[in-house]
Enzyme design. Sequence first.
Site, mmCIF file in Angstrom:
data_model
loop_
_atom_site.group_PDB
_atom_site.id
_atom_site.type_symbol
_atom_site.label_atom_id
_atom_site.label_comp_id
_atom_site.label_asym_id
_atom_site.label_seq_id
_atom_site.Cartn_x
_atom_site.Cartn_y
_atom_site.Cartn_z
ATOM 1 N N PRO A 1 0.787 -1.245 0.000
ATOM 2 C CA PRO A 1 0.000 0.000 0.000
ATOM 3 C C PRO A 1 0.813 1.285 0.000
ATOM 4 C CG PRO A 1 0.104 -0.853 2.216
ATOM 5 C CD PRO A 1 0.824 -1.855 1.357
ATOM 6 N N CYS B 1 6.779 -9.977 5.224
ATOM 7 C CA CYS B 1 6.230 -9.925 6.576
ATOM 8 C C CYS B 1 5.769 -11.315 7.001
ATOM 9 C CB CYS B 1 5.102 -8.903 6.686
ATOM 10 S SG CYS B 1 3.711 -9.183 5.571
#
Length: 431
Positions: free
Chosen positions: A248, A361
């Site tokens: 994002p 992540c």
Amino acid sequence: MSEASLAARAAALDLLRDVLRKSIPFDDAFDAHPDLRGLDPRDRGFVRMLVATVLRRLGQIDELIQGSLSKPGLPKATVHDILRLGTAQLVFLGTPAHAAVDTAVELAAARGAEPYKGLINAVLRRIGREGAELAAKQDAGRLNTPDWLWLAWRQAYGMGRTRGIVEAHLHEAPLDITVKRDPASWAERLEATVLPTGSLRRPPGGSVTELPGFAEGAWWVQDLAASLPAKLFGDLAGKLVYDLCAAPGGKTAQLVAQGAEVVAVDRSAKRLERVRENLGRLDLPAEILASDVATWTPDRPADAVLLDAPCSATGAIRRHPDILRVKTPEDIAKLARAQNRLLAHAVDLVKPGGLLVYCTCSIQPEEGEAQIDRILTRDDRVERVPIEPGELDGMAELINERGEVRSLPGMLPDLGGIDGFFVARLRRLHE
């Protein structure tokens, strides 16, 4: 019980079904639910907290429900989910017993489960009396962790680290913020703590968009771990950087703020709209391009490349507890194959002498360490550039013996913890 209270719990029941029965990510289901727009912000916040609590504590909740049934076996899916919502309220959210039980019974009647009203009432009243005491005796971390993840983490990190991971997942993550400048001043305005890297940290909760500085673009939300990769390039002033799988856009903003000329690439045009919105609010310029990163071929190689590869996100379970319920071992294998292709192509996009930072992540080694082992074995154009302790501002415990960042939930407890993340730095040697 008010109509709004019942509507909120009805929406929560729908969301629980979407995640547990349809494997839809919670945020996607929440954003798509048509009735949530009609609720006031407080009720929407309650819905989000309620469903997240069920997802985070599902193992405990199901054990409490099973132990409160007069007969073995679980009831039909809708009834089971109503009991889950009621149990979460009674045991973990501190909802008054009459409110949790009454709305559960009303919800059953509204959803075609009228014959089960007596069962729901009896089970939840028992849990209201005994649940807190029973929950205190449960092995919470183990119960709430799927077997396949527990075994994978235990094999990779040992029992002690695994315990730290699963216990960290029991708690909502704090809100971390990256500021464009003057962190000390913004920490005071935001009632936040300054972390060693300059990120700010606030307790979870509240509306992000209403905080000071959001509207004027002074900062953006970004976990401490996620802020580390962009810091590992050194001086980027005037350099061309390709930010691959950019949405994002938090790392894109960091790179631009560090003075780089950034091309942000992502295959999802929809997700890139969010990048545009964020950069527009922050008044940070970057070229934004929708393309398949695995095949994108620019006119010239970059001085530096950041590849934040799509992953299982098992390092972000504190923020997204639905990951525990929607991801499978097959997803890990599929993602690892995609990461392999992306990393191989990323090497082609950085010029000789330039740096490539790879990150995910995820706390699955297949998505981190194994990817670097593979690229170093098969491609003699790259070498590892170890990350030095001084580069992490007093957080050297996050660096593994190979010179890579391997953060795990449960680390940095004195600072309030950190998401799980993997970061490796490579140098392109020659054509």
